[in-house]
Design an enzyme around this catalytic site. Structure first.
Site, mmCIF file in Angstrom:
data_model
loop_
_atom_site.group_PDB
_atom_site.id
_atom_site.type_symbol
_atom_site.label_atom_id
_atom_site.label_comp_id
_atom_site.label_asym_id
_atom_site.label_seq_id
_atom_site.Cartn_x
_atom_site.Cartn_y
_atom_site.Cartn_z
ATOM 1 N N GLU A 1 -39.822 50.750 -65.304
ATOM 2 C CA GLU A 1 -40.022 52.084 -65.866
ATOM 3 C C GLU A 1 -38.682 52.778 -65.861
ATOM 4 O O GLU A 1 -38.093 52.996 -64.813
ATOM 5 C CB GLU A 1 -40.969 52.913 -64.987
ATOM 6 C CG GLU A 1 -42.346 52.324 -64.774
ATOM 7 C CD GLU A 1 -43.153 53.180 -63.796
ATOM 8 O OE1 GLU A 1 -42.636 54.223 -63.328
ATOM 9 O OE2 GLU A 1 -44.286 52.807 -63.503
ATOM 10 N N ASP B 1 -42.958 65.007 -59.032
ATOM 11 C CA ASP B 1 -42.058 64.214 -58.207
ATOM 12 C C ASP B 1 -41.710 64.871 -56.882
ATOM 13 O O ASP B 1 -41.513 66.083 -56.804
ATOM 14 C CB ASP B 1 -40.764 63.920 -58.978
ATOM 15 C CG ASP B 1 -40.989 62.873 -60.050
ATOM 16 O OD1 ASP B 1 -41.495 61.785 -59.714
ATOM 17 O OD2 ASP B 1 -40.693 63.152 -61.227
#
Lengths: 266, 415
Positions: free
Chosen positions: A49, A60
């Site tokens: 990714e 995140d």
């Protein structure tokens, strides 16, 4: 035909899970990220990714936030992501992009899909785009032959799972916990339950991510999922140098081939 | 001029033609651009609010708190000495500064805190910029016995240190946010990260009419009381509706609340004032609607400040409460449909209006609200002595005294 499907046909034939590794493009530099990602492929990542650094990464934790900030401070531009994908693809790696949606929306959804496909990318993982808002992306992905990897979470209802599965292709990203990215000591037991609930609705490969950092955890997840997704642990290693990245990828690659029954990993 | 249907007894929670569609869109703005993990919580919230807005027990309990605890209805005050500096037009102030906790924020906070209790949740998180919303949230949590965590950018905890102390005194935990630009947008990012982790037990008590559906609708409806009261008061005191309604716009919650009182009165101009900071040309501003472009931030499609790559750019304003690179989606819709107009006001113009209102009327306004006052001066000069202007005085300026003292040199031997 999903271009990621062939990857999973191969791993299923080998009776193992796939290893998926994440790194933001531009971290530590644009060229540096291409080198690290290539090393990840060489050392056992079946899919990588390629993250697109974003100013406001709400899904995140600190590790990836800081890496994204560093990439942006270093002058990362959206078009750089295609260069990185191209480098990975040219060495035989399977690359998807993971990105918050605003940069894609701003670039133009169809134009982004076109340029990603041209660079050899296989699809996009969309952490803040839900299927209900994805009409334009569905159309663009069909036009350019890209896979659509949406997320499901432990809180997802059956109805949401069914709706999400219907618009997904390649694989489904199952978040192992309610929370943001970041390495954790233990994988919650919400993950096997979620995978079981998704499996009731589809044969599509299911990847499990959020918090995975060790070979033992990878083996545990490999027992019930089709892919083990590792992000923050790779990002931390990338900050230390490429040798640690290779070692981690090797350990995880062994893990996805071990398939320990859930609960037996130490 | 036509009368609103039942304008005297509306509560703000009625369904009407200004509700977004079932996906939360006002025209092409709004929606849900947010992680799937939060969708179940947003659906639960939508369902609960849809029930509550029609439930007399809920609405009456809220109205009781607004009157007995928050001090509503807020006053409407004419400002004749201030008006002399505004072309001689009539200027009326809707006094949200007199509400408990000193701003309009309490309207929304009490409503969402009651909803939190209805949903059986015990923990509340919120973001705050200047601290007005954080203080209001900490207040409601003290009143209703809810655990409270406030996320505040580290830059803002420094420039609004007294509000941090206030929130802590009220029993809230204040978490300084040290990521990104360390201001309001980063506080929202951190609150969203908390919410996705603790969504089962926690309500995110968002402070403005932005983010994912149902927040823009729900927060707006909690603030529509401002416009409903103001319209009634204008008819009673001025004997007519205003020519224009002026309000400051950061996320846009006080503006949308007062605008809605007049949205069906086609002859009433609705005018929003954004922060131009050091001047638009300096690049240091927060004029999202005037200078931004459509994009996706914090859960909805709306205008925002972004670079050509879609990275969100940092906003700037002397007022911490307007220092935000996004704006509520309904304002984007009102801008594009032409029903509302949006302009920007610099730090200097806002501070001049701040001082002028203090000296001419004995009212120290919040710096946020001073942007609306500066706008009213421009409008007054444009409309002349026959003009009638209603200004949303959204908050009081006590919290801004440190900034004002520095700006005007009010402290020390040479002052």
């Amino acid at each position: 035909m999903s271009r990621l499907a062939t990857v999973f046909e191969a791993t299923r034939a080998e009776n193992r899970a796939a290893l998926v590794g994440y790194l933001p493009a531009g971290y530590p530099t644009v060229d540096g990220s291409a080198e690290v990602l290539t090393a990840m492929v060489e050392s056992g990542c079946d899919i990588v990714e390629v993250g697109l650094p974003f100013s406001d990464p709400v899904m995140d934790g600190p590790t990836i936030q800081l890496a994204a900030e560093q990439a942006l401070r270093g002058g990362f531009r959206v078009k750089d992501v295609f260069r990185v994908v191209e480098r990975v693809a040219s060495t035989g790696g399977h690359a998807v992009v993971m990105t918050y949606w605003n940069p894609v929306y701003r670039y133009g959804v169809d134009a982004f899909a076109r340029d990603l496909a041209a660079a050899g990318g296989l699809g996009i993982i969309t952490p803040d785009l839900i299927v209900d808002e994805a009409d334009e992306w569905v159309a663009a992905s069909e036009t350019h032959g890209l896979d659509r990897i949406f997320l499901v979470a432990p809180a997802s209802t059956e109805e949401r799972i069914v709706t999400t599965v219907a618009r997904s292709s390649g694989f489904l990203y199952a978040a192992s916990v309610m929370g943001v990215t970041g390495a954790r000591d233990a994988i919650s037991n919400a993950a096997p339950d979620l995978v079981r609930r998704v499996r009731a609705h589809t044969d599509m490969p299911i990847g499990v991510g959020l918090g995975v950092r060790s070979g033992a955890q990878a083996a545990e997840i490999a027992a019930y999922a089709d892919a083990v997704i590792v992000g923050s642990a790779f990002v931390s290693q990338a900050g230390e140098g490429i040798d640690g990245v290779r070692t981690l990828a090797g350990e995880l690659a062994e893990g996805v081939r071990s398939r320990v029954a859930a609960g037996q990993a130490s | 001029m036509t009368e609103h249907n039942g304008s005297d007894d509306r509560t703000g929670h009625e369904h009407d033609s200004h509700d977004p569609d079932e996906r939360g869109y006002f025209g092409e703005f709004g929606g849900r651009f947010i992680p799937e993990a939060l969708i179940p919580a947003l659906e639960e919230l939508s369902a609960e609010y849809d029930k509550a807005r029609l439930d007399p027990d809920f609405v009456n309990e809220l109205l009781r708190l607004l009157s007995d605890y928050a001090g509503r209805p807020s006053l409407l005050t004419e400002a004749p000495r201030f008006a002399r500096h505004a072309g001689g037009a009539q200027i009326w102030l809707k006094r949200e500064d007199l509400n408990h906790t000193g701003s309009h924020k309490i309207n929304n906070v009490l409503g969402q805190a009651l909803l939190t209790k209805r949903m059986g949740k015990k923990r509340v998180i919120a973001e705050t910029g200047a601290g007005q919303h954080g203080v209001a949230t900490a207040t409601a949590c003290a009143l209703l016995d809810l655990d409270c965590v406030i996320y505040m950018g580290e830059v803002d905890t420094e420039r609004q240190a007294l509000n941090v102390a206030r929130m802590r005194l009220l029993g809230a935990e204040v978490v300084p946010v040290k990521t990104g630009s360390r201001t309001l947008k980063d506080a929202i990012n951190e609150a969203l990260r908390d919410w996705v982790t603790n969504v089962e037990t926690t309500h995110y008590l968002l402070g403005t009419a932005a983010a994912s559906h149902p927040f823009p609708l729900m927060v707006r409806n909690f603030h529509r009381i401002i416009g409903i009261e103001a319209r009634r008061q204008m008819l009673a005191k001025a004997g007519r509706l205003p020519d224009a309604v002026a309000a400051c716009v950061g996320g846009g919650s006080n503006a949308i609340g007062i605008f809605h009182g007049f949205i069906d009165d086609k002859d009433v101009r609705l005018v929003g004032y954004e922060p131009a900071g050091h001047g638009i040309e300096s690049g240091e501003h927060g004029a999202t609607l005037s200078e931004g472009s459509p994009g996706l931030l914090h859960g909805s499609r709306s205008y925002l400040l972004q670079d050509e790559d879609g990275q969100i750019t940092e906003a700037y304003s002397i007022s911490a409460g307007l220092d935000y690179p996004g704006v509520g989606p309904e304002h984007s819709y009102l801008k594009d449909s032409g029903r509302a107009e949006y302009y920007s006001v610099t730090d200097d113009e806002a501070m001049e209006a701040f001082q002028l209102l203090s000296r001419t009327e004995g009212i120290i306004p919040a710096i946020e609200s001073s942007h609306a006052l500066a706008g009213a001066i421009r409008l007054g000069k444009e409309l002349g002595p026959d003009g009638v202007i209603l200004v949303s005085l959204s908050g009081r300026g006590d919290k801004d005294m440190d900034t004002a003292a520095k700006f005007f040199g009010l402290v020390g031997e040479d002052a």
